[in-house]
Write a protein that holds these residues in place. Sequence first.
Motif, PDB file in Angstrom:
ATOM      1  N   SER A 188     -28.300  35.064 -37.189  1.00  0.00           N
ATOM      2  CA  SER A 188     -27.570  34.947 -38.545  1.00  0.00           C
ATOM      3  C   SER A 188     -27.398  36.217 -39.001  1.00  0.00           C
ATOM      4  CB  SER A 188     -28.218  34.308 -39.432  1.00  0.00           C
ATOM      5  OG  SER A 188     -29.649  34.700 -39.782  1.00  0.00           O
ATOM      6  N   LYS A 189     -28.351  37.124 -39.207  1.00  0.00           N
ATOM      7  CA  LYS A 189     -28.161  38.508 -39.347  1.00  0.00           C
ATOM      8  C   LYS A 189     -27.291  39.410 -38.418  1.00  0.00           C
ATOM      9  CE  LYS A 189     -31.570  38.522 -42.487  1.00  0.00           C
ATOM     10  NZ  LYS A 189     -31.296  38.256 -43.822  1.00  0.00           N
ATOM     11  N   VAL A 190     -26.965  38.958 -37.191  1.00  0.00           N
ATOM     12  CA  VAL A 190     -26.038  39.591 -36.311  1.00  0.00           C
ATOM     13  C   VAL A 190     -24.798  39.213 -36.705  1.00  0.00           C
ATOM     14  CG1 VAL A 190     -24.841  39.646 -33.993  1.00  0.00           C
ATOM     15  CG2 VAL A 190     -27.584  40.044 -34.431  1.00  0.00           C
ATOM     16  N   LYS A 191     -24.734  37.919 -37.122  1.00  0.00           N
ATOM     17  CA  LYS A 191     -23.421  37.150 -37.674  1.00  0.00           C
ATOM     18  C   LYS A 191     -23.061  37.920 -38.998  1.00  0.00           C
ATOM     19  CE  LYS A 191     -21.104  33.095 -38.498  1.00  0.00           C
ATOM     20  NZ  LYS A 191     -21.329  31.635 -38.562  1.00  0.00           N
ATOM     21  N   GLU A 192     -23.900  38.167 -39.776  1.00  0.00           N
ATOM     22  CA  GLU A 192     -23.330  38.786 -41.108  1.00  0.00           C
ATOM     23  C   GLU A 192     -23.206  40.458 -40.690  1.00  0.00           C
ATOM     24  OE1 GLU A 192     -26.711  39.119 -44.093  1.00  0.00           O
ATOM     25  OE2 GLU A 192     -27.457  36.984 -43.290  1.00  0.00           O
ATOM     26  N   ILE A 193     -23.791  40.781 -39.834  1.00  0.00           N
ATOM     27  CA  ILE A 193     -23.202  42.266 -39.426  1.00  0.00           C
ATOM     28  C   ILE A 193     -22.053  42.464 -39.064  1.00  0.00           C
ATOM     29  CG2 ILE A 193     -23.881  44.413 -37.856  1.00  0.00           C
ATOM     30  CD1 ILE A 193     -26.772  43.815 -38.389  1.00  0.00           C
ATOM     31  N   LYS A 194     -21.479  41.405 -38.017  1.00  0.00           N
ATOM     32  CA  LYS A 194     -20.301  41.424 -37.578  1.00  0.00           C
ATOM     33  C   LYS A 194     -19.255  41.310 -38.819  1.00  0.00           C
ATOM     34  CE  LYS A 194     -21.379  40.087 -32.719  1.00  0.00           C
ATOM     35  NZ  LYS A 194     -21.144  38.852 -31.813  1.00  0.00           N
ATOM     36  N   GLN A 195     -19.585  40.126 -39.687  1.00  0.00           N
ATOM     37  CA  GLN A 195     -18.808  40.299 -40.945  1.00  0.00           C
ATOM     38  C   GLN A 195     -18.520  41.549 -41.449  1.00  0.00           C
ATOM     39  OE1 GLN A 195     -20.753  36.656 -42.884  1.00  0.00           O
ATOM     40  NE2 GLN A 195     -19.596  35.272 -41.391  1.00  0.00           N
ATOM     41  N   ILE A 196     -19.411  42.158 -41.929  1.00  0.00           N
ATOM     42  CA  ILE A 196     -19.258  43.377 -42.487  1.00  0.00           C
ATOM     43  C   ILE A 196     -18.642  44.435 -41.576  1.00  0.00           C
ATOM     44  CG2 ILE A 196     -20.757  45.377 -43.320  1.00  0.00           C
ATOM     45  CD1 ILE A 196     -23.102  43.411 -44.068  1.00  0.00           C
ATOM     46  N   LEU A 197     -18.795  44.359 -40.242  1.00  0.00           N
ATOM     47  CA  LEU A 197     -17.920  45.233 -39.489  1.00  0.00           C
ATOM     48  C   LEU A 197     -16.493  44.969 -39.434  1.00  0.00           C
ATOM     49  CD1 LEU A 197     -20.111  45.946 -36.215  1.00  0.00           C
ATOM     50  CD2 LEU A 197     -19.598  47.531 -38.171  1.00  0.00           C
ATOM     51  N   ASP A 198     -16.346  43.699 -39.539  1.00  0.00           N
ATOM     52  CA  ASP A 198     -14.816  43.172 -39.497  1.00  0.00           C
ATOM     53  C   ASP A 198     -14.190  43.597 -41.039  1.00  0.00           C
ATOM     54  OD1 ASP A 198     -14.714  42.069 -37.311  1.00  0.00           O
ATOM     55  OD2 ASP A 198     -15.362  40.009 -38.139  1.00  0.00           O
ATOM     56  N   SER A 199     -14.888  43.653 -42.099  1.00  0.00           N
ATOM     57  CA  SER A 199     -14.455  43.906 -43.395  1.00  0.00           C
ATOM     58  C   SER A 199     -14.259  45.534 -43.467  1.00  0.00           C
ATOM     59  CB  SER A 199     -15.431  43.613 -44.625  1.00  0.00           C
ATOM     60  OG  SER A 199     -15.553  42.401 -44.523  1.00  0.00           O
ATOM     61  N   LEU A 200     -15.153  46.233 -42.842  1.00  0.00           N
ATOM     62  CA  LEU A 200     -15.192  47.621 -42.736  1.00  0.00           C
ATOM     63  C   LEU A 200     -13.797  47.870 -41.612  1.00  0.00           C
ATOM     64  CD1 LEU A 200     -18.507  48.818 -41.965  1.00  0.00           C
ATOM     65  CD2 LEU A 200     -17.084  49.616 -44.026  1.00  0.00           C
ATOM     66  N   LYS A 201     -13.580  47.428 -40.763  1.00  0.00           N
ATOM     67  CA  LYS A 201     -12.395  47.631 -39.891  1.00  0.00           C
ATOM     68  C   LYS A 201     -11.037  47.348 -40.620  1.00  0.00           C
ATOM     69  CE  LYS A 201     -10.482  46.443 -35.539  1.00  0.00           C
ATOM     70  NZ  LYS A 201      -9.706  45.506 -35.014  1.00  0.00           N
ATOM     71  N   GLU A 202     -11.011  46.143 -41.467  1.00  0.00           N
ATOM     72  CA  GLU A 202     -10.020  45.965 -42.320  1.00  0.00           C
ATOM     73  C   GLU A 202      -9.624  47.147 -43.346  1.00  0.00           C
ATOM     74  OE1 GLU A 202      -9.941  42.341 -44.087  1.00  0.00           O
ATOM     75  OE2 GLU A 202     -10.497  41.252 -42.372  1.00  0.00           O
ATOM     76  N   LYS A 203     -10.703  47.700 -43.904  1.00  0.00           N
ATOM     77  CA  LYS A 203     -10.742  48.551 -44.810  1.00  0.00           C
ATOM     78  C   LYS A 203     -10.083  49.943 -43.990  1.00  0.00           C
ATOM     79  CE  LYS A 203     -11.763  46.439 -48.683  1.00  0.00           C
ATOM     80  NZ  LYS A 203     -10.830  46.062 -49.636  1.00  0.00           N
ATOM     81  N   ILE A 204     -10.806  50.137 -43.170  1.00  0.00           N
ATOM     82  CA  ILE A 204     -10.439  51.582 -42.486  1.00  0.00           C
ATOM     83  C   ILE A 204      -9.119  51.310 -41.919  1.00  0.00           C
ATOM     84  CG2 ILE A 204     -11.078  52.971 -40.496  1.00  0.00           C
ATOM     85  CD1 ILE A 204     -14.147  52.208 -41.144  1.00  0.00           C
ATOM     86  N   ASP A 205      -8.585  50.384 -41.550  1.00  0.00           N
ATOM     87  CA  ASP A 205      -7.252  50.304 -40.620  1.00  0.00           C
ATOM     88  C   ASP A 205      -6.325  50.102 -41.868  1.00  0.00           C
ATOM     89  OD1 ASP A 205      -8.324  50.595 -38.142  1.00  0.00           O
ATOM     90  OD2 ASP A 205      -8.457  48.712 -37.581  1.00  0.00           O
ATOM     91  N   ASP A 206      -6.391  49.866 -42.921  1.00  0.00           N
ATOM     92  CA  ASP A 206      -5.397  49.627 -43.923  1.00  0.00           C
ATOM     93  C   ASP A 206      -4.687  50.626 -44.238  1.00  0.00           C
ATOM     94  OD1 ASP A 206      -3.862  48.622 -46.124  1.00  0.00           O
ATOM     95  OD2 ASP A 206      -5.471  48.195 -47.501  1.00  0.00           O
ATOM     96  N   LYS A 207      -3.583  50.823 -43.956  1.00  0.00           N
ATOM     97  CA  LYS A 207      -2.791  52.206 -44.422  1.00  0.00           C
ATOM     98  C   LYS A 207      -2.183  52.212 -45.550  1.00  0.00           C
ATOM     99  CE  LYS A 207      -2.272  52.617 -39.645  1.00  0.00           C
ATOM    100  NZ  LYS A 207      -3.564  52.725 -38.900  1.00  0.00           N
ATOM    101  N   ASN A 208      -2.404  51.040 -46.287  1.00  0.00           N
ATOM    102  CA  ASN A 208      -1.731  51.074 -47.786  1.00  0.00           C
ATOM    103  C   ASN A 208      -2.719  51.210 -48.939  1.00  0.00           C
ATOM    104  OD1 ASN A 208       0.774  50.305 -46.747  1.00  0.00           O
ATOM    105  ND2 ASN A 208       0.313  48.085 -46.724  1.00  0.00           N
ATOM    106  N   GLY A 209      -3.867  51.446 -48.331  1.00  0.00           N
ATOM    107  CA  GLY A 209      -5.193  51.467 -49.198  1.00  0.00           C
ATOM    108  C   GLY A 209      -5.893  52.694 -49.231  1.00  0.00           C
TER     109      GLY A 209
END
Length: 103
Positions: A82-103
Amino acid sequence: MRIVQNKRKRTDLDIIYEILNALKNGPLPKTKLIYKANLAYVISQKYIPYLEEVGAIKKDNDLYYITSKGMEIHQLLGIYRSKVKEIKQILDSLKEKIDDKNG
């Protein structure tokens, strides 16, 4: 920068969890254990003897049982997963933020 997650299907710990999970509701013969844990026979030849060696499962009259130690390991692996799943969700959020060209 591109953040890449491990795409490997199952880790060693995932396989151990699945074996213990298959046995937590009662003993099983080896064939059913392999089926319920979704293992290839070759893979089972590595993990089942290992789990017997560490005392997480035991074999008696062609049936495999989970031990109290195995139940503890299963519980801890559940928390870990469950902790690994949480970390993967955090990484996905980070990826979205980092890859967001408009923000």
